[in-house]
Design a protein around this motif. Structure first.
Motif, PDB file in Angstrom:
ATOM      1  N   ASN A 112      35.160  -6.386  17.384  1.00 40.28           N
ATOM      2  CA  ASN A 112      33.958  -5.657  17.813  1.00 40.28           C
ATOM      3  C   ASN A 112      32.653  -6.267  17.313  1.00 40.28           C
ATOM      4  N   ILE A 113      32.664  -7.586  17.110  1.00 38.09           N
ATOM      5  CA  ILE A 113      31.428  -8.307  16.774  1.00 38.09           C
ATOM      6  C   ILE A 113      30.960  -8.951  18.078  1.00 38.09           C
TER       7      ILE A 113
ATOM      8  N   SER B 247      23.355  -7.417   8.785  1.00 35.71           N
ATOM      9  CA  SER B 247      22.783  -6.334   9.574  1.00 35.71           C
ATOM     10  C   SER B 247      23.801  -5.720  10.534  1.00 35.71           C
ATOM     11  N   PRO B 248      23.466  -4.574  11.153  1.00 31.62           N
ATOM     12  CA  PRO B 248      24.366  -3.966  12.147  1.00 31.62           C
ATOM     13  C   PRO B 248      24.644  -4.854  13.355  1.00 31.62           C
ATOM     14  N   ASP B 249      23.826  -5.884  13.597  1.00 32.35           N
ATOM     15  CA  ASP B 249      24.095  -6.798  14.705  1.00 32.35           C
ATOM     16  C   ASP B 249      25.424  -7.529  14.520  1.00 32.35           C
ATOM     17  N   LEU B 250      25.768  -7.809  13.273  1.00 37.11           N
ATOM     18  CA  LEU B 250      26.943  -8.644  13.000  1.00 37.11           C
ATOM     19  C   LEU B 250      27.929  -7.909  12.086  1.00 37.11           C
ATOM     20  N   PHE B 251      27.897  -8.144  10.775  1.00 40.26           N
ATOM     21  CA  PHE B 251      28.927  -7.570   9.911  1.00 40.26           C
ATOM     22  C   PHE B 251      28.621  -6.163   9.402  1.00 40.26           C
ATOM     23  N   ASN B 252      27.424  -5.663   9.641  1.00 45.39           N
ATOM     24  CA  ASN B 252      27.079  -4.270   9.318  1.00 45.39           C
ATOM     25  C   ASN B 252      27.577  -3.872   7.929  1.00 45.39           C
TER      26      ASN B 252
ATOM     27  N   GLY C  31      49.611 -11.113   8.838  1.00 39.09           N
ATOM     28  CA  GLY C  31      49.091  -9.920   8.192  1.00 39.09           C
ATOM     29  C   GLY C  31      48.028  -9.239   9.019  1.00 39.09           C
ATOM     30  N   ASN C  32      47.654  -8.049   8.577  1.00 40.00           N
ATOM     31  CA  ASN C  32      46.642  -7.248   9.256  1.00 40.00           C
ATOM     32  C   ASN C  32      45.265  -7.547   8.681  1.00 40.00           C
ATOM     33  N   LEU C  33      44.357  -8.016   9.535  1.00 41.63           N
ATOM     34  CA  LEU C  33      42.987  -8.311   9.130  1.00 41.63           C
ATOM     35  C   LEU C  33      42.077  -7.203   9.634  1.00 41.63           C
ATOM     36  N   THR C  34      41.354  -6.585   8.706  1.00 44.99           N
ATOM     37  CA  THR C  34      40.408  -5.528   9.048  1.00 44.99           C
ATOM     38  C   THR C  34      38.984  -6.023   8.824  1.00 44.99           C
ATOM     39  N   ILE C  35      38.189  -6.016   9.896  1.00 44.08           N
ATOM     40  CA  ILE C  35      36.760  -6.299   9.840  1.00 44.08           C
ATOM     41  C   ILE C  35      36.062  -5.198  10.616  1.00 44.08           C
ATOM     42  N   LEU C  36      34.968  -4.670  10.076  1.00 42.67           N
ATOM     43  CA  LEU C  36      34.305  -3.504  10.658  1.00 42.67           C
ATOM     44  C   LEU C  36      35.346  -2.387  10.807  1.00 42.67           C
ATOM     45  N   ASP C  37      35.495  -1.825  12.025  1.00 41.79           N
ATOM     46  CA  ASP C  37      36.415  -0.713  12.207  1.00 41.79           C
ATOM     47  C   ASP C  37      37.669  -1.124  12.969  1.00 41.79           C
ATOM     48  N   ALA C  38      37.941  -2.426  13.038  1.00 40.69           N
ATOM     49  CA  ALA C  38      39.088  -2.924  13.800  1.00 40.69           C
ATOM     50  C   ALA C  38      40.098  -3.603  12.887  1.00 40.69           C
ATOM     51  N   THR C  39      41.373  -3.373  13.157  1.00 42.29           N
ATOM     52  CA  THR C  39      42.461  -4.014  12.424  1.00 42.29           C
ATOM     53  C   THR C  39      43.392  -4.694  13.416  1.00 42.29           C
ATOM     54  N   LYS C  40      43.598  -5.994  13.234  1.00 39.17           N
ATOM     55  CA  LYS C  40      44.455  -6.778  14.120  1.00 39.17           C
ATOM     56  C   LYS C  40      45.380  -7.652  13.277  1.00 39.17           C
TER      57      LYS C  40
ATOM     58  N   GLY D 129      36.702 -19.313  -9.397  1.00 41.82           N
ATOM     59  CA  GLY D 129      36.746 -20.442  -8.480  1.00 41.82           C
ATOM     60  C   GLY D 129      37.414 -20.119  -7.160  1.00 41.82           C
ATOM     61  N   SER D 130      37.991 -18.930  -7.036  1.00 46.39           N
ATOM     62  CA  SER D 130      38.577 -18.506  -5.769  1.00 46.39           C
ATOM     63  C   SER D 130      37.474 -18.165  -4.774  1.00 46.39           C
ATOM     64  N   TYR D 131      37.700 -18.451  -3.505  1.00 42.98           N
ATOM     65  CA  TYR D 131      36.663 -18.210  -2.494  1.00 42.98           C
ATOM     66  C   TYR D 131      37.264 -18.205  -1.099  1.00 42.98           C
ATOM     67  N   PHE D 132      36.436 -17.769  -0.147  1.00 41.34           N
ATOM     68  CA  PHE D 132      36.738 -17.867   1.274  1.00 41.34           C
ATOM     69  C   PHE D 132      35.572 -18.601   1.941  1.00 41.34           C
ATOM     70  N   ASP D 133      35.871 -19.619   2.725  1.00 44.89           N
ATOM     71  CA  ASP D 133      34.855 -20.255   3.557  1.00 44.89           C
ATOM     72  C   ASP D 133      34.753 -19.502   4.875  1.00 44.89           C
ATOM     73  N   TRP D 134      33.530 -19.376   5.411  1.00 42.48           N
ATOM     74  CA  TRP D 134      33.352 -18.866   6.778  1.00 42.48           C
ATOM     75  C   TRP D 134      32.549 -19.893   7.572  1.00 42.48           C
ATOM     76  N   ARG D 135      32.767 -19.920   8.886  1.00 41.35           N
ATOM     77  CA  ARG D 135      32.084 -20.872   9.766  1.00 41.35           C
ATOM     78  C   ARG D 135      31.784 -20.208  11.105  1.00 41.35           C
ATOM     79  N   ALA D 136      30.619 -20.531  11.671  1.00 45.36           N
ATOM     80  CA  ALA D 136      30.258 -20.049  12.998  1.00 45.36           C
ATOM     81  C   ALA D 136      29.271 -21.043  13.601  1.00 45.36           C
ATOM     82  N   ALA D 137      28.911 -20.834  14.854  1.00 49.40           N
ATOM     83  CA  ALA D 137      27.992 -21.752  15.528  1.00 49.40           C
ATOM     84  C   ALA D 137      27.452 -21.078  16.779  1.00 49.40           C
ATOM     85  N   HIS D 138      26.448 -21.694  17.349  1.00 54.74           N
ATOM     86  CA  HIS D 138      25.994 -21.270  18.659  1.00 54.74           C
ATOM     87  C   HIS D 138      26.944 -21.836  19.717  1.00 54.74           C
ATOM     88  N   LEU D 139      26.728 -21.449  20.965  1.00 54.13           N
ATOM     89  CA  LEU D 139      27.602 -21.846  22.056  1.00 54.13           C
ATOM     90  C   LEU D 139      27.782 -23.364  22.092  1.00 54.13           C
ATOM     91  N   GLY D 140      29.041 -23.798  22.249  1.00 50.76           N
ATOM     92  CA  GLY D 140      29.331 -25.222  22.321  1.00 50.76           C
ATOM     93  C   GLY D 140      29.361 -25.909  20.970  1.00 50.76           C
TER      94      GLY D 140
END
Length: 221
Positions: A188-189, A117-122, A149-158, A50-61
């Protein structure tokens, strides 16, 4: 300063800290991780169903919101004297789901393919993302903790900081976060960013990607 001008400035600052995907968090340089482990350290490393992560995105505006879930591949939390001192979570990016299209399985599958795809999360090159705790402080308001904490997505850690309710019991540790948003370019997305030459406005993707964490870990027996 006129009162109306002051109100406008305050309201503008509020909007700058929020987005349709959640409260905006800043990305800073990654921080060093100090592991605290003694003979009394209690380890939690089994992900509860039952553990999960929600993600959200949208077009401009905020137009055409997209959302779904993803799931942890592995996790480990160390508790010392009843408090969380270390935590590492790896997210399996191949578990990404798309929920905003409802029963339209064909469109969902097409959009999911683009996310992976490589366009986004590769995902073929970067099958996991990772969060590693570097600090936890007392929270305010409805949340008992401020997590850094340090979040790593693709080749970047912030380094990022967000609010959450962290609950520690004898058998479980749970983390339920606020809705928060990162700026995708910091990781780098950069696909279809505002200002990209030749990309119609309706195909521009908003800068923010939102997340909510809802994870419970138990001891391994």
């Amino acid at each position: 300063m006129k009162k109306t001008t002051l109100v406008a400035l305050v309201f503008g600052a509020f909007l700058a800290s929020c987005s349709d995907s959640g409260k905006k968090v800043e990305a800073n340089d990654a921080e060093a991780v100090e592991t605290v482990q003694t003979e009394e350290t209690v380890e939690y490393n089994t992900i509860k169903e039952g553990s999960y992560f929600d993600w959200r995105a949208a077009h401009l505006g905020g137009v055409d919101p997209r959302f779904g879930k993803m799931y942890a591949k592995s996790a480990n939390v160390l508790v010392n004297n009843g408090a969380v001192t270390n935590a590492t979570i790896e997210v399996d990016m191949t578990t990404l789901t798309v929920e905003n299209f409802g029963d339209d399985a064909e469109t969902s599958a097409k959009f999911l393919g683009h996310l992976l795809s490589p366009d986004l999360f590769n995902v073929e090159a970067y099958p996991t993302s990772r969060f590693e705790l570097t600090g936890i402080a007392a929270g305010t308001g409805e949340f008992n903790s401020a997590i850094t904490g340090n979040l790593t997505i693709l080749d970047a850690t912030k380094s990022i900081t967000f609010n959450a309710n962290v609950t520690v019991s004898e058998n479980e540790v749970s983390v339920v976060s606020e809705d928060f948003a990162i700026t995708r370019q910091d990781w780098n997305i950069v696909y279809h960013t505002e200002g990209d030459e030749g990309v119609p406005a309706e195909y521009i993707i908003a800068n923010d990607i939102g997340f909510t964490i809802n994870v419970t870990l138990t001891k391994e027996y």
